[in-house]
Design a protein around this motif. Structure first.
Motif, PDB file in Angstrom:
ATOM      1  N   GLY A  27       7.947  32.374  49.466  1.00  0.00           N
ATOM      2  CA  GLY A  27       6.888  31.375  49.509  1.00  0.00           C
ATOM      3  C   GLY A  27       5.936  31.534  48.331  1.00  0.00           C
ATOM      4  N   ARG A  28       5.097  30.532  48.136  1.00  0.00           N
ATOM      5  CA  ARG A  28       4.182  30.544  46.995  1.00  0.00           C
ATOM      6  C   ARG A  28       3.164  31.669  47.070  1.00  0.00           C
ATOM      7  NH1 ARG A  28       1.948  24.716  46.197  1.00  0.00           N
ATOM      8  NH2 ARG A  28       0.808  25.752  44.554  1.00  0.00           N
ATOM      9  N   ASP A  29       2.683  31.976  48.268  1.00  0.00           N
ATOM     10  CA  ASP A  29       1.698  33.054  48.401  1.00  0.00           C
ATOM     11  C   ASP A  29       2.302  34.407  48.058  1.00  0.00           C
ATOM     12  OD1 ASP A  29      -0.246  31.238  49.183  1.00  0.00           O
ATOM     13  OD2 ASP A  29       0.061  31.594  51.326  1.00  0.00           O
ATOM     14  N   LYS A  30       3.480  34.673  48.606  1.00  0.00           N
ATOM     15  CA  LYS A  30       4.148  35.939  48.330  1.00  0.00           C
ATOM     16  C   LYS A  30       4.530  36.025  46.842  1.00  0.00           C
ATOM     17  CE  LYS A  30       6.810  37.887  51.377  1.00  0.00           C
ATOM     18  NZ  LYS A  30       7.937  38.264  52.256  1.00  0.00           N
ATOM     19  N   LEU A  31       4.934  34.906  46.287  1.00  0.00           N
ATOM     20  CA  LEU A  31       5.301  34.862  44.876  1.00  0.00           C
ATOM     21  C   LEU A  31       4.096  35.181  43.992  1.00  0.00           C
ATOM     22  CD1 LEU A  31       7.418  34.309  42.710  1.00  0.00           C
ATOM     23  CD2 LEU A  31       6.941  31.883  42.957  1.00  0.00           C
ATOM     24  N   ALA A  32       2.934  34.609  44.321  1.00  0.00           N
ATOM     25  CA  ALA A  32       1.718  34.891  43.549  1.00  0.00           C
ATOM     26  C   ALA A  32       1.348  36.368  43.653  1.00  0.00           C
ATOM     27  CB  ALA A  32       0.573  34.012  44.036  1.00  0.00           C
ATOM     28  N   SER A  33       1.502  36.937  44.839  1.00  0.00           N
ATOM     29  CA  SER A  33       1.205  38.358  45.027  1.00  0.00           C
ATOM     30  C   SER A  33       2.174  39.217  44.229  1.00  0.00           C
ATOM     31  CB  SER A  33       1.281  38.727  46.502  1.00  0.00           C
ATOM     32  OG  SER A  33       0.315  38.034  47.240  1.00  0.00           O
ATOM     33  N   LEU A  34       3.446  38.855  44.272  1.00  0.00           N
ATOM     34  CA  LEU A  34       4.454  39.603  43.519  1.00  0.00           C
ATOM     35  C   LEU A  34       4.153  39.542  42.026  1.00  0.00           C
ATOM     36  CD1 LEU A  34       7.090  41.214  43.331  1.00  0.00           C
ATOM     37  CD2 LEU A  34       8.319  39.042  43.332  1.00  0.00           C
ATOM     38  N   ARG A  35       3.776  38.371  41.528  1.00  0.00           N
ATOM     39  CA  ARG A  35       3.457  38.238  40.110  1.00  0.00           C
ATOM     40  C   ARG A  35       2.285  39.147  39.728  1.00  0.00           C
ATOM     41  NH1 ARG A  35       3.974  35.523  35.594  1.00  0.00           N
ATOM     42  NH2 ARG A  35       5.178  33.728  36.212  1.00  0.00           N
ATOM     43  N   THR A  36       1.264  39.184  40.565  1.00  0.00           N
ATOM     44  CA  THR A  36       0.095  40.023  40.286  1.00  0.00           C
ATOM     45  C   THR A  36       0.481  41.496  40.223  1.00  0.00           C
ATOM     46  OG1 THR A  36      -1.378  38.439  41.343  1.00  0.00           O
ATOM     47  CG2 THR A  36      -2.193  40.681  41.133  1.00  0.00           C
ATOM     48  N   VAL A  37       1.231  41.956  41.225  1.00  0.00           N
ATOM     49  CA  VAL A  37       1.656  43.357  41.268  1.00  0.00           C
ATOM     50  C   VAL A  37       2.579  43.662  40.084  1.00  0.00           C
ATOM     51  CG1 VAL A  37       2.986  45.054  42.589  1.00  0.00           C
ATOM     52  CG2 VAL A  37       1.366  43.544  43.753  1.00  0.00           C
ATOM     53  N   ALA A  38       3.486  42.749  39.797  1.00  0.00           N
ATOM     54  CA  ALA A  38       4.417  42.948  38.683  1.00  0.00           C
ATOM     55  C   ALA A  38       3.670  43.035  37.355  1.00  0.00           C
ATOM     56  CB  ALA A  38       5.442  41.823  38.650  1.00  0.00           C
ATOM     57  N   ASP A  39       2.681  42.196  37.180  1.00  0.00           N
ATOM     58  CA  ASP A  39       1.889  42.213  35.956  1.00  0.00           C
ATOM     59  C   ASP A  39       1.125  43.535  35.825  1.00  0.00           C
ATOM     60  OD1 ASP A  39       1.003  40.961  33.557  1.00  0.00           O
ATOM     61  OD2 ASP A  39      -0.901  40.469  34.536  1.00  0.00           O
ATOM     62  N   GLN A  40       0.545  43.989  36.918  1.00  0.00           N
ATOM     63  CA  GLN A  40      -0.214  45.246  36.917  1.00  0.00           C
ATOM     64  C   GLN A  40       0.667  46.449  36.599  1.00  0.00           C
ATOM     65  OE1 GLN A  40      -1.847  45.236  40.868  1.00  0.00           O
ATOM     66  NE2 GLN A  40      -3.586  43.936  40.312  1.00  0.00           N
ATOM     67  N   ASN A  41       1.948  46.365  36.938  1.00  0.00           N
ATOM     68  CA  ASN A  41       2.862  47.488  36.731  1.00  0.00           C
ATOM     69  C   ASN A  41       3.757  47.345  35.504  1.00  0.00           C
ATOM     70  OD1 ASN A  41       2.700  49.454  39.167  1.00  0.00           O
ATOM     71  ND2 ASN A  41       2.438  47.411  40.012  1.00  0.00           N
ATOM     72  N   GLY A  42       3.532  46.293  34.720  1.00  0.00           N
ATOM     73  CA  GLY A  42       4.307  46.109  33.498  1.00  0.00           C
ATOM     74  C   GLY A  42       5.718  45.611  33.709  1.00  0.00           C
ATOM     75  N   TRP A  43       6.000  45.099  34.905  1.00  0.00           N
ATOM     76  CA  TRP A  43       7.363  44.644  35.203  1.00  0.00           C
ATOM     77  C   TRP A  43       7.687  43.315  34.554  1.00  0.00           C
ATOM     78  CZ3 TRP A  43       7.014  45.545  41.205  1.00  0.00           C
ATOM     79  CH2 TRP A  43       6.951  46.916  41.464  1.00  0.00           C
ATOM     80  N   LEU A  44       6.683  42.560  34.138  1.00  0.00           N
ATOM     81  CA  LEU A  44       6.938  41.262  33.506  1.00  0.00           C
ATOM     82  C   LEU A  44       7.151  41.392  32.005  1.00  0.00           C
ATOM     83  CD1 LEU A  44       4.362  39.024  35.418  1.00  0.00           C
ATOM     84  CD2 LEU A  44       6.801  39.290  35.848  1.00  0.00           C
ATOM     85  N   ASP A  45       6.850  42.553  31.476  1.00  0.00           N
ATOM     86  CA  ASP A  45       7.015  42.810  30.042  1.00  0.00           C
ATOM     87  C   ASP A  45       8.508  42.990  29.750  1.00  0.00           C
ATOM     88  OD1 ASP A  45       7.046  43.723  27.410  1.00  0.00           O
ATOM     89  OD2 ASP A  45       5.345  45.074  27.712  1.00  0.00           O
TER      90      ASP A  45
END
Length: 87
Positions: A27-45
């Motif tokens: 869902g969109r809420d879980k996706l937004a949370s995942l993006r935030t956590v991923a960004d904080q941990n460098g997973w989107l890099d």
């Protein structure tokens, strides 16, 4: 966890969040949370490798909004009364 890792790979590839949510993966809420956590941990890099499922579970398990053990398609059933399943 495998499903969340696939969603993370789609985010890294630049797929729009709405398209990912529309696909039913999360869902969109879980996706937004995942993006935030991923960004904080460098997973989107893209210079960093995708995290292992064990690493993701350890990090995501600390966040109440993302339960790595919960499957997106089973979530609605979690809130149904037990008697709905008994015959």
């Amino acid at each position: 966890m495998h499903q969340l890792k696939e969603v993370l790979a789609r985010l890294r590839a630049g797929e729009p969040e709405r398209a990912i949510a529309r696909s039913g993966a999360v869902g969109r809420d879980k996706l937004a949370s995942l993006r935030t956590v991923a960004d904080q941990n460098g997973w989107l890099d893209l210079r960093n490798p995708l995290p292992s499922e064990a690493e993701m579970a350890a990090v995501l398990g600390q966040h109440k909004c993302i339960d790595p053990a919960e499957s997106a398609h089973l979530t609605p059933l979690k809130h149904m009364p037990e008697r709905a399943f008994s015959s």
